[in-house]
Design a protein around this motif. Sequence first.
Motif, PDB file in Angstrom:
ATOM      1  N   THR A   1      50.711  70.267  26.204  1.00 52.52           N
ATOM      2  CA  THR A   1      51.944  69.626  25.743  1.00 52.52           C
ATOM      3  C   THR A   1      53.144  70.520  26.014  1.00 52.52           C
ATOM      4  O   THR A   1      53.031  71.743  25.984  1.00 52.52           O
ATOM      5  CB  THR A   1      51.884  69.284  24.235  1.00 52.52           C
ATOM      6  N   ALA A   2      54.271  69.886  26.273  1.00 49.03           N
ATOM      7  CA  ALA A   2      55.514  70.632  26.478  1.00 49.03           C
ATOM      8  C   ALA A   2      56.209  70.907  25.149  1.00 49.03           C
ATOM      9  O   ALA A   2      56.856  71.934  24.981  1.00 49.03           O
ATOM     10  CB  ALA A   2      56.443  69.855  27.406  1.00 49.03           C
ATOM     11  N   ASN A   3      56.080  69.975  24.207  1.00 50.85           N
ATOM     12  CA  ASN A   3      56.767  70.067  22.927  1.00 50.85           C
ATOM     13  C   ASN A   3      55.819  69.670  21.802  1.00 50.85           C
ATOM     14  O   ASN A   3      54.996  68.772  21.969  1.00 50.85           O
ATOM     15  CB  ASN A   3      57.959  69.102  22.894  1.00 50.85           C
ATOM     16  N   ILE A   4      55.991  70.333  20.680  1.00 54.37           N
ATOM     17  CA  ILE A   4      55.175  70.032  19.517  1.00 54.37           C
ATOM     18  C   ILE A   4      56.072  70.007  18.290  1.00 54.37           C
ATOM     19  O   ILE A   4      57.035  70.763  18.206  1.00 54.37           O
ATOM     20  CB  ILE A   4      54.034  71.067  19.380  1.00 54.37           C
ATOM     21  N   ALA A   5      55.797  69.087  17.392  1.00 59.11           N
ATOM     22  CA  ALA A   5      56.537  68.985  16.132  1.00 59.11           C
ATOM     23  C   ALA A   5      55.519  68.924  14.999  1.00 59.11           C
ATOM     24  O   ALA A   5      54.472  68.294  15.135  1.00 59.11           O
ATOM     25  CB  ALA A   5      57.420  67.747  16.117  1.00 59.11           C
ATOM     26  N   TYR A   6      55.833  69.604  13.915  1.00 55.75           N
ATOM     27  CA  TYR A   6      54.901  69.704  12.791  1.00 55.75           C
ATOM     28  C   TYR A   6      55.456  69.034  11.545  1.00 55.75           C
ATOM     29  O   TYR A   6      56.635  69.203  11.220  1.00 55.75           O
ATOM     30  CB  TYR A   6      54.623  71.170  12.458  1.00 55.75           C
ATOM     31  N   ILE A   7      54.574  68.317  10.858  1.00 59.65           N
ATOM     32  CA  ILE A   7      54.888  67.767   9.540  1.00 59.65           C
ATOM     33  C   ILE A   7      53.827  68.290   8.585  1.00 59.65           C
ATOM     34  O   ILE A   7      52.644  68.010   8.751  1.00 59.65           O
ATOM     35  CB  ILE A   7      54.897  66.227   9.539  1.00 59.65           C
ATOM     36  N   SER A   8      54.272  69.058   7.598  1.00 63.40           N
ATOM     37  CA  SER A   8      53.377  69.601   6.579  1.00 63.40           C
ATOM     38  C   SER A   8      53.605  68.839   5.277  1.00 63.40           C
ATOM     39  O   SER A   8      54.731  68.749   4.799  1.00 63.40           O
ATOM     40  CB  SER A   8      53.658  71.090   6.369  1.00 63.40           C
ATOM     41  N   THR A   9      52.536  68.311   4.720  1.00 59.68           N
ATOM     42  CA  THR A   9      52.685  67.523   3.495  1.00 59.68           C
ATOM     43  C   THR A   9      53.050  68.392   2.298  1.00 59.68           C
ATOM     44  O   THR A   9      53.852  67.998   1.464  1.00 59.68           O
ATOM     45  CB  THR A   9      51.420  66.708   3.188  1.00 59.68           C
ATOM     46  N   PHE A  10      52.468  69.583   2.220  1.00 57.87           N
ATOM     47  CA  PHE A  10      52.726  70.464   1.076  1.00 57.87           C
ATOM     48  C   PHE A  10      53.620  71.650   1.426  1.00 57.87           C
ATOM     49  O   PHE A  10      53.986  72.427   0.567  1.00 57.87           O
ATOM     50  CB  PHE A  10      51.410  70.994   0.498  1.00 57.87           C
ATOM     51  N   GLY A  11      53.942  71.820   2.710  1.00 49.02           N
ATOM     52  CA  GLY A  11      54.809  72.916   3.121  1.00 49.02           C
ATOM     53  C   GLY A  11      54.089  74.212   3.401  1.00 49.02           C
ATOM     54  O   GLY A  11      54.713  75.227   3.677  1.00 49.02           O
ATOM     55  N   GLU A  12      52.774  74.179   3.367  1.00 52.16           N
ATOM     56  CA  GLU A  12      51.999  75.398   3.580  1.00 52.16           C
ATOM     57  C   GLU A  12      51.631  75.547   5.056  1.00 52.16           C
ATOM     58  O   GLU A  12      51.206  74.592   5.690  1.00 52.16           O
ATOM     59  CB  GLU A  12      50.711  75.345   2.741  1.00 52.16           C
ATOM     60  N   GLY A  13      51.836  76.738   5.591  1.00 51.00           N
ATOM     61  CA  GLY A  13      51.389  77.039   6.943  1.00 51.00           C
ATOM     62  C   GLY A  13      52.365  76.738   8.057  1.00 51.00           C
ATOM     63  O   GLY A  13      52.033  76.952   9.218  1.00 51.00           O
ATOM     64  N   LEU A  14      53.561  76.273   7.760  1.00 54.47           N
ATOM     65  CA  LEU A  14      54.499  75.919   8.829  1.00 54.47           C
ATOM     66  C   LEU A  14      54.882  77.116   9.698  1.00 54.47           C
ATOM     67  O   LEU A  14      54.921  77.000  10.918  1.00 54.47           O
ATOM     68  CB  LEU A  14      55.756  75.269   8.258  1.00 54.47           C
ATOM     69  N   ASP A  15      55.163  78.242   9.087  1.00 57.04           N
ATOM     70  CA  ASP A  15      55.538  79.421   9.873  1.00 57.04           C
ATOM     71  C   ASP A  15      54.410  79.831  10.813  1.00 57.04           C
ATOM     72  O   ASP A  15      54.645  80.156  11.975  1.00 57.04           O
ATOM     73  CB  ASP A  15      55.904  80.598   8.959  1.00 57.04           C
ATOM     74  N   GLU A  16      53.191  79.790  10.315  1.00 59.19           N
ATOM     75  CA  GLU A  16      52.051  80.220  11.128  1.00 59.19           C
ATOM     76  C   GLU A  16      51.772  79.263  12.286  1.00 59.19           C
ATOM     77  O   GLU A  16      51.500  79.705  13.398  1.00 59.19           O
ATOM     78  CB  GLU A  16      50.802  80.367  10.261  1.00 59.19           C
ATOM     79  N   VAL A  17      51.837  77.943  12.062  1.00 61.74           N
ATOM     80  CA  VAL A  17      51.588  77.015  13.166  1.00 61.74           C
ATOM     81  C   VAL A  17      52.674  77.137  14.232  1.00 61.74           C
ATOM     82  O   VAL A  17      52.387  77.055  15.422  1.00 61.74           O
ATOM     83  CB  VAL A  17      51.419  75.546  12.696  1.00 61.74           C
ATOM     84  N   CYS A  18      53.902  77.355  13.809  1.00 56.92           N
ATOM     85  CA  CYS A  18      54.992  77.554  14.772  1.00 56.92           C
ATOM     86  C   CYS A  18      54.755  78.811  15.601  1.00 56.92           C
ATOM     87  O   CYS A  18      54.970  78.817  16.816  1.00 56.92           O
ATOM     88  CB  CYS A  18      56.333  77.638  14.058  1.00 56.92           C
TER      89      CYS A  18
END
Length: 139
Positions: free
Chosen positions: A69-86
């Motif tokens: 993929t060229a681009n990825i967007a994340y949706i976290s339901t509880f807000g946990e792990g966003l920094d790490e997945v990015c």
Amino acid sequence: MAKLQIEFQVTKSGIPLEISDHLSSLLSSKSDQIPPAYMCNHEKLVFILFDKLDKKLREYLGEMGTEKTANIAYISTFGEGLDEVCEISRKLGVNVAGTLNLGIKKSLFGKGKLTDADVQKAVEFARTTAQGLFTTLKF
């Protein structure tokens, strides 16, 4: 229309699945469960919906390089792990097109309640993220 794929990780709460049903319908794209999701192949934009960053999601994202993929967007339901997945995506050279922390509050048993407002936030995030990358995309 640009080729889009929405990916989601289904958990006991089912919140990522509920949201992805709305988004995949809105964007006329497919939705798949992580795991056993088939790995993406030259997608323009992939949305990953998750409630927690577990081992299986880490492994899946670890293979999600620029050939997937060229681009990825994340949706976290509880807000946990966003920094790490990015960070995982950026290390692989994939552009992080955006993130959304829905901030759903967990209950005593770890589940949260999805509201119409949460779904609307996710829909608006998907809309603006996709339109930001694909100016010809209308929905």
